[in-house]
Design a protein around this motif. Structure first.
Motif, PDB file in Angstrom:
ATOM      1  N   TRP A  10       0.851  -1.190   0.000  1.00 58.90           N
ATOM      2  CA  TRP A  10       0.000   0.000   0.000  1.00 58.90           C
ATOM      3  C   TRP A  10       0.883   1.234   0.000  1.00 58.90           C
ATOM      4  N   ALA A  11       0.625   2.132  -0.936  1.00 58.10           N
ATOM      5  CA  ALA A  11       1.313   3.422  -0.996  1.00 58.10           C
ATOM      6  C   ALA A  11       0.283   4.515  -0.697  1.00 58.10           C
ATOM      7  N   VAL A  36      -3.558   3.737  -0.307  1.00 53.15           N
ATOM      8  CA  VAL A  36      -4.451   4.079   0.800  1.00 53.15           C
ATOM      9  C   VAL A  36      -5.599   4.925   0.244  1.00 53.15           C
ATOM     10  N   LEU A  37      -5.279   5.891  -0.591  1.00 51.56           N
ATOM     11  CA  LEU A  37      -6.293   6.698  -1.283  1.00 51.56           C
ATOM     12  C   LEU A  37      -6.296   6.307  -2.755  1.00 51.56           C
ATOM     13  N   VAL A  94      -9.407  -0.438   2.504  1.00 49.32           N
ATOM     14  CA  VAL A  94      -8.047  -0.839   2.902  1.00 49.32           C
ATOM     15  C   VAL A  94      -8.126  -1.943   3.960  1.00 49.32           C
ATOM     16  N   GLU A  95      -9.031  -1.782   4.912  1.00 48.17           N
ATOM     17  CA  GLU A  95      -9.184  -2.781   5.968  1.00 48.17           C
ATOM     18  C   GLU A  95      -9.599  -4.135   5.385  1.00 48.17           C
ATOM     19  N   ARG A  96     -10.523  -4.129   4.427  1.00 52.11           N
ATOM     20  CA  ARG A  96     -10.933  -5.386   3.759  1.00 52.11           C
ATOM     21  C   ARG A  96      -9.744  -6.030   3.057  1.00 52.11           C
ATOM     22  N   GLU A  97      -8.941  -5.197   2.372  1.00 58.52           N
ATOM     23  CA  GLU A  97      -7.767  -5.734   1.664  1.00 58.52           C
ATOM     24  C   GLU A  97      -6.784  -6.346   2.650  1.00 58.52           C
ATOM     25  N   THR A 151       2.068   8.291   5.083  1.00 62.91           N
ATOM     26  CA  THR A 151       0.608   8.313   5.046  1.00 62.91           C
ATOM     27  C   THR A 151       0.054   6.902   5.175  1.00 62.91           C
ATOM     28  N   ALA A 152       0.629   5.951   4.462  1.00 62.98           N
ATOM     29  CA  ALA A 152       0.174   4.561   4.553  1.00 62.98           C
ATOM     30  C   ALA A 152       0.403   4.020   5.964  1.00 62.98           C
TER      31      ALA A 152
END
Length: 192
Positions: free
Chosen positions: A46-47, A88-89, A136-139, A162-163
């Motif tokens: 995740w970036a 993340v976004l 993100v939480e699901r991933e 940020t991540a």
């Protein structure tokens, strides 16, 4: 260069768990850029948010960052197609992200003061990270479950401050934690 696939939409992002209707980036930003990789991956990256190159390509981690990412993966013998690659976004903020988030906090504080004076409910702008967090939480949960199912340690590689701060939900200086292995505890998930 875009592929022949249909463009990724806000509706598709919402199906993945994002709350795009509440997010200021839906009107202020550009995007979204979809995550990619196999659903059965036990390794995820995740970036922060998409760059101009990623918006143009419709893929995460392309351009200069993508070249470096691909070289590192090749060096350690991992194929990009084996990893879940995400942001993340999913959308790009109109200015650099820390300044954008600071502006939202400042404007929300002013709105709260005004609403209190006018005896009304404040009309607050959502933090874009909180709007993308359910996805993100699901991933992260899927990576964790896949790792346990496959008998390997699941890995979540977080690129950038940020991540790191989004996943651990607290202010963390990236340079202090660079190269560290941190344990992530997701609510409701225990080692089986």
């Amino acid at each position: 260069m875009k592929s022949g696939k249909a463009p990724f939409t806000y509706e598709a992002a919402e199906q993945m768990g994002c709350r795009c209707q509440e997010c200021p980036l839906r009107s202020d930003g550009q995007g979204p850029v979809p995550p990619e990789g196999p659903k059965e991956a036990s390794f995820g990256v995740w970036a922060e948010m998409p760059t101009r190159n990623e918006l143009a390509a419709g893929r995460p981690l392309v351009g200069a960052s993508g070249v470096l990412y691909n070289e590192i993966l090749k060096e350690v013998g991992i194929k990009r197609g084996e990893i879940w690659t995400s942001k993340v976004l999913l959308c790009q903020a109109p200015i650099d992200l820390p300044r954008y988030l600071a502006n939202i906090r400042k404007n929300n504080a002013a709105e709260k003061r005004l609403a209190r004076r006018e005896k009304r409910k404040p009309n607050l702008v959502q933090d874009p990270i909180s709007c993308c967090w359910p996805r993100v939480e699901r991933e992260l949960e899927r990576i964790w479950r896949n790792g346990i199912k496959q008998g390997v340690n699941p890995v979540a590689l977080l690129l950038g401050g940020t991540a790191l701060q989004a996943v651990f939900k607290r202010k963390m200086a990236i340079m202090k934690w660079r190269g560290s292995i941190l344990k992530l505890h997701l609510k409701g998930l225990k080692n089986a």
